[in-house]
Design a protein around this motif. Structure first.
Motif, PDB file in Angstrom:
ATOM      1  N   LEU A 264       9.195 -56.902 -13.879  1.00 41.23           N
ATOM      2  CA  LEU A 264       8.457 -56.086 -14.834  1.00 41.23           C
ATOM      3  C   LEU A 264       7.204 -56.850 -15.232  1.00 41.23           C
ATOM      4  O   LEU A 264       7.277 -58.004 -15.653  1.00 41.23           O
ATOM      5  CB  LEU A 264       9.318 -55.814 -16.068  1.00 41.23           C
ATOM      6  CG  LEU A 264       8.590 -55.263 -17.284  1.00 41.23           C
ATOM      7  CD1 LEU A 264       8.100 -53.854 -17.005  1.00 41.23           C
ATOM      8  CD2 LEU A 264       9.498 -55.282 -18.509  1.00 41.23           C
ATOM      9  N   SER A 265       6.052 -56.204 -15.103  1.00 42.19           N
ATOM     10  CA  SER A 265       4.799 -56.850 -15.487  1.00 42.19           C
ATOM     11  C   SER A 265       3.960 -55.888 -16.308  1.00 42.19           C
ATOM     12  O   SER A 265       4.168 -54.670 -16.274  1.00 42.19           O
ATOM     13  CB  SER A 265       4.024 -57.304 -14.239  1.00 42.19           C
ATOM     14  OG  SER A 265       3.751 -56.190 -13.396  1.00 42.19           O
ATOM     15  N   GLN A 266       3.021 -56.446 -17.048  1.00 45.09           N
ATOM     16  CA  GLN A 266       2.128 -55.642 -17.899  1.00 45.09           C
ATOM     17  C   GLN A 266       2.931 -54.750 -18.845  1.00 45.09           C
ATOM     18  O   GLN A 266       2.514 -53.631 -19.161  1.00 45.09           O
ATOM     19  CB  GLN A 266       1.192 -54.777 -17.037  1.00 45.09           C
ATOM     20  CG  GLN A 266       0.370 -55.546 -16.022  1.00 45.09           C
ATOM     21  CD  GLN A 266      -0.617 -56.501 -16.669  1.00 45.09           C
ATOM     22  OE1 GLN A 266      -1.188 -56.196 -17.700  1.00 45.09           O
ATOM     23  NE2 GLN A 266      -0.767 -57.685 -16.074  1.00 45.09           N
ATOM     24  N   GLY A 267       4.088 -55.240 -19.270  1.00 49.60           N
ATOM     25  CA  GLY A 267       4.941 -54.437 -20.134  1.00 49.60           C
ATOM     26  C   GLY A 267       4.476 -54.460 -21.583  1.00 49.60           C
ATOM     27  O   GLY A 267       3.962 -55.468 -22.068  1.00 49.60           O
ATOM     28  N   SER A 268       4.644 -53.335 -22.237  1.00 49.70           N
ATOM     29  CA  SER A 268       4.341 -53.276 -23.670  1.00 49.70           C
ATOM     30  C   SER A 268       5.451 -52.497 -24.359  1.00 49.70           C
ATOM     31  O   SER A 268       5.850 -51.432 -23.899  1.00 49.70           O
ATOM     32  CB  SER A 268       2.987 -52.616 -23.921  1.00 49.70           C
ATOM     33  OG  SER A 268       2.989 -51.275 -23.463  1.00 49.70           O
ATOM     34  N   LEU A 269       5.959 -53.070 -25.440  1.00 49.31           N
ATOM     35  CA  LEU A 269       7.044 -52.460 -26.199  1.00 49.31           C
ATOM     36  C   LEU A 269       6.570 -52.243 -27.631  1.00 49.31           C
ATOM     37  O   LEU A 269       6.099 -53.183 -28.276  1.00 49.31           O
ATOM     38  CB  LEU A 269       8.271 -53.374 -26.186  1.00 49.31           C
ATOM     39  CG  LEU A 269       9.469 -52.924 -27.023  1.00 49.31           C
ATOM     40  CD1 LEU A 269      10.079 -51.664 -26.443  1.00 49.31           C
ATOM     41  CD2 LEU A 269      10.513 -54.030 -27.105  1.00 49.31           C
ATOM     42  N   LEU A 274       9.312 -52.838 -36.608  1.00 47.28           N
ATOM     43  CA  LEU A 274       9.531 -54.203 -36.119  1.00 47.28           C
ATOM     44  C   LEU A 274       8.220 -54.816 -35.631  1.00 47.28           C
ATOM     45  O   LEU A 274       7.850 -55.919 -36.036  1.00 47.28           O
ATOM     46  CB  LEU A 274      10.563 -54.184 -34.987  1.00 47.28           C
ATOM     47  CG  LEU A 274      10.987 -55.535 -34.399  1.00 47.28           C
ATOM     48  CD1 LEU A 274      11.651 -56.388 -35.454  1.00 47.28           C
ATOM     49  CD2 LEU A 274      11.952 -55.324 -33.228  1.00 47.28           C
ATOM     50  N   GLY A 275       7.497 -54.101 -34.770  1.00 46.85           N
ATOM     51  CA  GLY A 275       6.226 -54.606 -34.268  1.00 46.85           C
ATOM     52  C   GLY A 275       6.028 -54.224 -32.821  1.00 46.85           C
ATOM     53  O   GLY A 275       6.729 -53.367 -32.285  1.00 46.85           O
ATOM     54  N   ALA A 276       5.051 -54.869 -32.206  1.00 51.30           N
ATOM     55  CA  ALA A 276       4.732 -54.614 -30.804  1.00 51.30           C
ATOM     56  C   ALA A 276       4.796 -55.925 -30.038  1.00 51.30           C
ATOM     57  O   ALA A 276       4.570 -57.003 -30.589  1.00 51.30           O
ATOM     58  CB  ALA A 276       3.348 -53.993 -30.668  1.00 51.30           C
ATOM     59  N   ALA A 277       5.124 -55.816 -28.748  1.00 49.53           N
ATOM     60  CA  ALA A 277       5.254 -57.015 -27.927  1.00 49.53           C
ATOM     61  C   ALA A 277       4.706 -56.748 -26.549  1.00 49.53           C
ATOM     62  O   ALA A 277       4.863 -55.651 -25.995  1.00 49.53           O
ATOM     63  CB  ALA A 277       6.718 -57.449 -27.836  1.00 49.53           C
ATOM     64  N   ALA A 278       4.039 -57.772 -25.989  1.00 53.50           N
ATOM     65  CA  ALA A 278       3.673 -57.754 -24.578  1.00 53.50           C
ATOM     66  C   ALA A 278       4.793 -58.456 -23.832  1.00 53.50           C
ATOM     67  O   ALA A 278       5.249 -59.531 -24.237  1.00 53.50           O
ATOM     68  CB  ALA A 278       2.345 -58.471 -24.374  1.00 53.50           C
ATOM     69  N   LEU A 279       5.232 -57.850 -22.744  1.00 52.19           N
ATOM     70  CA  LEU A 279       6.479 -58.293 -22.140  1.00 52.19           C
ATOM     71  C   LEU A 279       6.372 -58.367 -20.630  1.00 52.19           C
ATOM     72  O   LEU A 279       5.773 -57.506 -19.994  1.00 52.19           O
ATOM     73  CB  LEU A 279       7.579 -57.300 -22.526  1.00 52.19           C
ATOM     74  CG  LEU A 279       9.012 -57.577 -22.132  1.00 52.19           C
ATOM     75  CD1 LEU A 279       9.524 -58.811 -22.869  1.00 52.19           C
ATOM     76  CD2 LEU A 279       9.890 -56.378 -22.472  1.00 52.19           C
TER      77      LEU A 279
END
Length: 666
Positions: A264-269, A274-279
């Protein structure tokens, strides 16, 4: 699978030219199916004739590891036309197939041009599938409408999840020439669980858009998901969403079938609240191989409730906190190893609802490297430790791999200081272990008394702390802890604290106090005036969850030549400890005219076993024991008669005495 089906049908068309078949029907033996995730043993097709029933029987069908001993596909009417083969009123039968498959009704049409149309229904669900052999862009298109998710049960059986309800709707298209796939699928009201109860879902709705390319080596594309409804539990974690707090994810996915690798690349949650995360994540052979995570302004309140609290033991020191603040977090995990963490804490407020621990306005940065040294710097604007207030302080922590060190730490504590030196921690296989030494200087006893809910104790507390060693299970002091209290010398020996962060911490120690100033001591506790010196020994002191459960205590005046006087109030209170009735006798005698008396010895002992205090005094007396032996003029003897008293009753007596209440006659 489609190719195999086409081959079967083509073979059937060839054999149907037989005139014998047209009259009597025909039995056709077919080969086995081998397809990724699906396989079978030999198959047999019986066809009764044009426009008549046909039945395909397949043995040992295996779908995603789930075995079905025998599957039978029937057509009420299999019709051959010049350019078309069609199956009407088709059904599937197998004792081990899910109910959704058993109730599936379908119709299949195969055109000599190669077009295959499938229309299937089960319950209220519909599936239409079309294969088009367009020379430039052969493709498969599937439309789903309220199709029960239970049709997927054979594909998820390996995870032991039971799909109990839920519908699938949407569209899937697959260009066979270049492998391009487009899918827009919505699963609604999904519910599942497993036998252990550790995995469950209820009323879950997720919409997914998938764009990618399927090839012989795997699949590559983009996945966009939006979880807008329902509850999900994967022990120990639980999450719930609603349309206005939907959790969304977007990322590029690569499935390398040959190397069993999913990336998984360029992931964004995005997780509201809670917030946001680059994953980014990589799994090799179903094992996590790499992880990169970056968050900004992550809510500590939600992080504690969602991520940390489910991992903590109920009743533990950190298990019931109120938390506020933000945190920035960066994690680098690669080659199956944690390589680096960068943590920035902003205005962290955390307080145990039971008042045991608190952190007020903590700010700072914690950089950690697996193969390098770094320093964490934190600034605390106050807090509490086991209910004791802590003033502002700064902390510098040296980090190196699985070790951390705080060379010196000075914490302002109630007018004095609590200093630690040489704190070292190392992460072992079962948790963190380490050691520390320190001292306490000039801590205000009135402030400490108020913080602990004790009667006000005058003076200051100073103590030297020996080397204290601890591991995840136990904290132990090597050497006596020396205390300065009431002008005497006190030692706390054999201190041991088991599971300090557990549900029921266990504290054990021996206490020895010598030459305490009885005047200051009795004044502190409103006990009545006693002049003299006092020795105290408490062996095997045991506290469980900070409640006293056992000890063997002796209290007696210190040896030596000093003034020994005891007030009438103190005499009455000592009598109260030993049992009721003495006060009345004193008031009825001529001794009531004296404010104080001389004594030669005083003492009391209590051995607490099973919540009962077994009491004795200085020496045996008729029907009791001496608590005070008179000396000088006027002299008085105090005799106790009760040999044992329940611990709660003794505490009530002590509370009445130290709070200045009158003894209760019983």
């Amino acid at each position: 699978m489609i190719k195999s089906l086409v081959q079967w049908l083509a073979l059937g068309l060839l054999l149907m030219t037989s005139s014998a078949f047209a009259e009597q029907g025909m039995l056709i033996q077919l080969g086995a199916i081998q397809y990724p995730g699906i396989s079978s043993g030999p198959a047999r097709l019986f066809w009764g004739g044009n426009g008549k029933a046909a039945q395909l029987s397949v043995k040992n069908v295996v779908v995603s590891g789930e075995r079905f001993p025998e599957v039978s596909i029937q057509c009420a009417a299999l019709t051959l036309k010049t350019r078309q083969v069609s199956c009407k009123d088709g059904s599937i039968a197998s004792k081990s197939l899910p109910a959704a498959w058993q109730s599936l009704k379908f119709a299949i049409t195969y055109d000599v041009s190669g077009v295959i149309d499938v229309a299937a229904t089960t319950g209220n669900g519909k599936l239409s599938l079309q294969y088009s052999p367009n020379k430039k862009q052969p493709n498969i298109t599937a439309q789903l409408q309220n199709l029960p998710v239970s049709v997927l049960q054979p594909f998820v059986a390996a995870s032991q999840l039971q799909l109990s309800s839920g519908d699938l709707s949407g569209k899937i298209s697959w260009q066979l020439a270049d492998g391009q796939t487009h899918a827009n699928i919505t699963v609604s009201k999904l519910a599942f669980g497993d036998e252990s109860g550790n995995k469950a879902a209820q009323e879950v709705s997720i919409n997914s858009q998938i764009i990618g390319k399927l090839s012989n080596s795997g699949w590559q594309g983009n996945v966009n998901m939006n979880w807008s409804q329902g509850e999900l539990y994967f022990a120990p974690y639980y999450a719930k969403t609603s349309p206005d707090k939907a959790i969304s994810f977007n990322g590029d996915v690569l499935w390398d079938k040959t190397n069993k690798r999913i990336q998984l690349s360029q992931g964004s949650l995005t997780w509201p609240g809670l917030g946001a995360a680059a994953l980014g994540m990589t799994f090799v052979d179903s094992q996590l191989d790499a992880l990169s995570l970056k968050t900004k302004s992550l809510s500590l309140a939600s992080s504690y409730q969602t991520i940390l609290k489910p991992l903590l033991t109920d009743g533990g020191l950190l298990s019931d906190l109120e938390v506020q603040g933000k945190v920035d977090l960066s994690v680098d995990f690669s080659d199956k190893k944690l390589k680096a963490i960068d943590l920035s804490v902003h205005q962290l407020f955390a307080e145990d609802k039971n008042g045991r621990i608190a952190i007020y306005d903590l700010n700072g940065v914690i950089p950690w490297r697996a193969n390098g040294a770094s320093t964490a710097n934190l600034r605390l604007n106050g807090g509490k430790v086991l209910g004791l207030p802590v003033d502002d302080t700064s902390i510098a922590i040296k980090l190196k791999g699985d070790q951390l060190e705080i060379p010196t730490l000075d914490i302002p504590l109630m007018g004095g200081h609590f200093s630690l030196s040489g704190l070292k921690l190392k992460k072992e296989q079962n948790g963190w272990s380490g050691g520390v030494a320190g001292e306490i200087k000039q801590v205000s006893m009135p402030k400490m008394s108020a913080a602990l809910g004790w009667p006000t104790i005058e003076g200051e507390l100073s103590a030297s702390l020996p080397r204290i060693v601890f591991d995840p299970i136990e904290l132990k002091a090597y050497g006596p802890i020396e205390l300065d209290l009431f002008d005497g010398v006190s030692f706390l020996r054999n201190l041991k604290l088991t599971e300090p962060f557990g549900r029921a911490p266990r504290f054990t120690a021996d206490l020895e106090m010598q030459n305490l100033d009885l005047g200051k001591l009795t004044k502190t506790f409103s006990f009545g005036a006693i002049e003299g010196k006092l020795d105290v020994t408490v062996d095997d002191l045991t506290l469980v969850d900070w409640q006293v459960t056992g000890f063997d205590a002796k209290v007696q005046n210190s040896p030596g030549d000093y003034r020994k006087r005891i007030s009438q109030k103190a005499v009455e209170n000592i009598g109260e400890l030993g049992g009721a009735g003495f006060s009345g006798a004193l008031q009825r005698s001529f001794l009531r005219f004296f404010d104080s008396f001389g004594y030669s010895k005083l003492g009391w002992s209590c051995k607490l076993v099973n919540n009962v205090c077994h009491m004795t005094g200085i020496a045996d007396a008729p029907n009791g024991y001496y608590l005070v032996v008179g000396g000088g003029v006027p002299a008085i003897n105090v005799i106790g008669f009760n040999q044992s008293v329940h611990w709660s009753e003794l505490l009530a007596r002590i509370k009445r005495i130290t709070e200045g209440g009158k003894p209760v006659m019983q």
